[in-house]
Design a protein around this motif. Sequence first.
Motif, PDB file in Angstrom:
ATOM      1  N   GLN A  78       3.500 -13.045  -1.158  1.00  0.00           N
ATOM      2  CA  GLN A  78       3.697 -12.773  -2.581  1.00  0.00           C
ATOM      3  C   GLN A  78       2.862 -13.720  -3.449  1.00  0.00           C
ATOM      4  O   GLN A  78       2.394 -13.345  -4.534  1.00  0.00           O
TER       5      GLN A  78
ATOM      6  N   GLN B 220      -4.529  -8.103  -4.239  1.00  0.00           N
ATOM      7  CA  GLN B 220      -4.612  -7.604  -5.610  1.00  0.00           C
ATOM      8  C   GLN B 220      -4.048  -6.194  -5.765  1.00  0.00           C
ATOM      9  O   GLN B 220      -3.811  -5.748  -6.881  1.00  0.00           O
ATOM     10  N   SER B 221      -3.813  -5.497  -4.625  1.00  0.00           N
ATOM     11  CA  SER B 221      -3.349  -4.109  -4.709  1.00  0.00           C
ATOM     12  C   SER B 221      -1.916  -4.051  -5.248  1.00  0.00           C
ATOM     13  O   SER B 221      -0.996  -4.689  -4.689  1.00  0.00           O
ATOM     14  N   PRO B 222      -1.687  -3.314  -6.337  1.00  0.00           N
ATOM     15  CA  PRO B 222      -0.318  -3.182  -6.873  1.00  0.00           C
ATOM     16  C   PRO B 222       0.651  -2.582  -5.853  1.00  0.00           C
ATOM     17  O   PRO B 222       1.832  -2.952  -5.811  1.00  0.00           O
TER      18      PRO B 222
ATOM     19  N   ARG C 208       1.609  -5.298  -3.347  1.00  0.00           N
ATOM     20  CA  ARG C 208       2.518  -6.253  -3.969  1.00  0.00           C
ATOM     21  C   ARG C 208       3.927  -5.658  -4.136  1.00  0.00           C
ATOM     22  O   ARG C 208       4.936  -6.361  -3.972  1.00  0.00           O
ATOM     23  N   GLN C 209       3.996  -4.341  -4.447  1.00  0.00           N
ATOM     24  CA  GLN C 209       5.303  -3.686  -4.553  1.00  0.00           C
ATOM     25  C   GLN C 209       6.006  -3.637  -3.202  1.00  0.00           C
ATOM     26  O   GLN C 209       7.212  -3.859  -3.102  1.00  0.00           O
TER      27      GLN C 209
END
Length: 347
Positions: free
Chosen positions: A235, A241-243, A246-247
Amino acid sequence: MAQNIFGSSSRKLTLLYSIVMIIFLVVLIFAMHKTMEWSITSEQARELMDTASNVAEAQEYFNQHPEIVLDDTIAYKSTNDRLFFYVFDNEGRLLNFARASFRIEPFILDTIAQEKVEPGGVTVFSKPGSENTRKARIMLTAQQVRDDEGHATQTVYVGKDVTAMYNGMEKATYALAFLGAIALVIATIVGHILSGKAMIPLRQAYEKQRQFAADASHELRTPLAVVMASAELLQNDPSIQSPFLRQVIDDVRDEVKKMTKLVSDLLVVARSDNKALKLKPQKFNLSALIEQTARLMQPLAEQKKIDLQAENLPKVEIQADEQKIRQLVLILVDNAVKYTPDGGRVS
């Protein structure tokens, strides 16, 4: 806790068994008492009816042949001195008799005078006892004596003192009640022992389930801590950098938190019974266990830039429960890393 649960269940089973036995014994004793009473009264009633018929026939014959002197031994065939009879005409005059005991005769004559005895029926009357005398029971029957035209001119009252029989029946009932009470105590003790034995396999299964829950919770804490540390490391990784990724990492972190909470609750439940967590001592290398635990917690330490050192420790062998010591070391290292300021050192 488990002991209380199973002890309470055993006591409840014993109480339920005792209540069932009490009801059964009360019904049994009551039924036996009524059976004895019916047996005694039916036999005595038959004897009274036969005697009343004999006395009535003799009285009719005497009325038809007044010149014959009536021999009471013919009419009163029983040698039982508890039997008695009285013959009255319609005007209440006493014509013939075989007297009852002086103790109960006034009560008998008073009962006859009050016309409480129905012809053709058998009735038991109780004479209340006083300070010096006990309660008496009298069985009476009546039969009418008829003339040549069929008119009732006289009444024969035949009775018997059945006090001794009823007293014997009461003593038998008390004896049955006493024996029933002893049987109830024995049955309660046996029921308690049997209910305790019936609880043994249930208690063993219960403790195995608790042991499994405790072992499972201990085994899950370590991988969950590693996964949580890895998720927090990812985290905070700026290269991701990929949303979407990260989700996914956030979702994984949230689910691990939920699982950690569930495992902690499961461990609390498992520890609520001390006997559920049995120790399994064995000899093992404590130094190797500490080094392994430190390696597992390394990602979490790196995230906080903490220098975690647990290498080249001197070999130390101990006799203990390895799984429990492993968990204690994990908690110790986890707390040390969690509460040490960033950039600190844990060794």
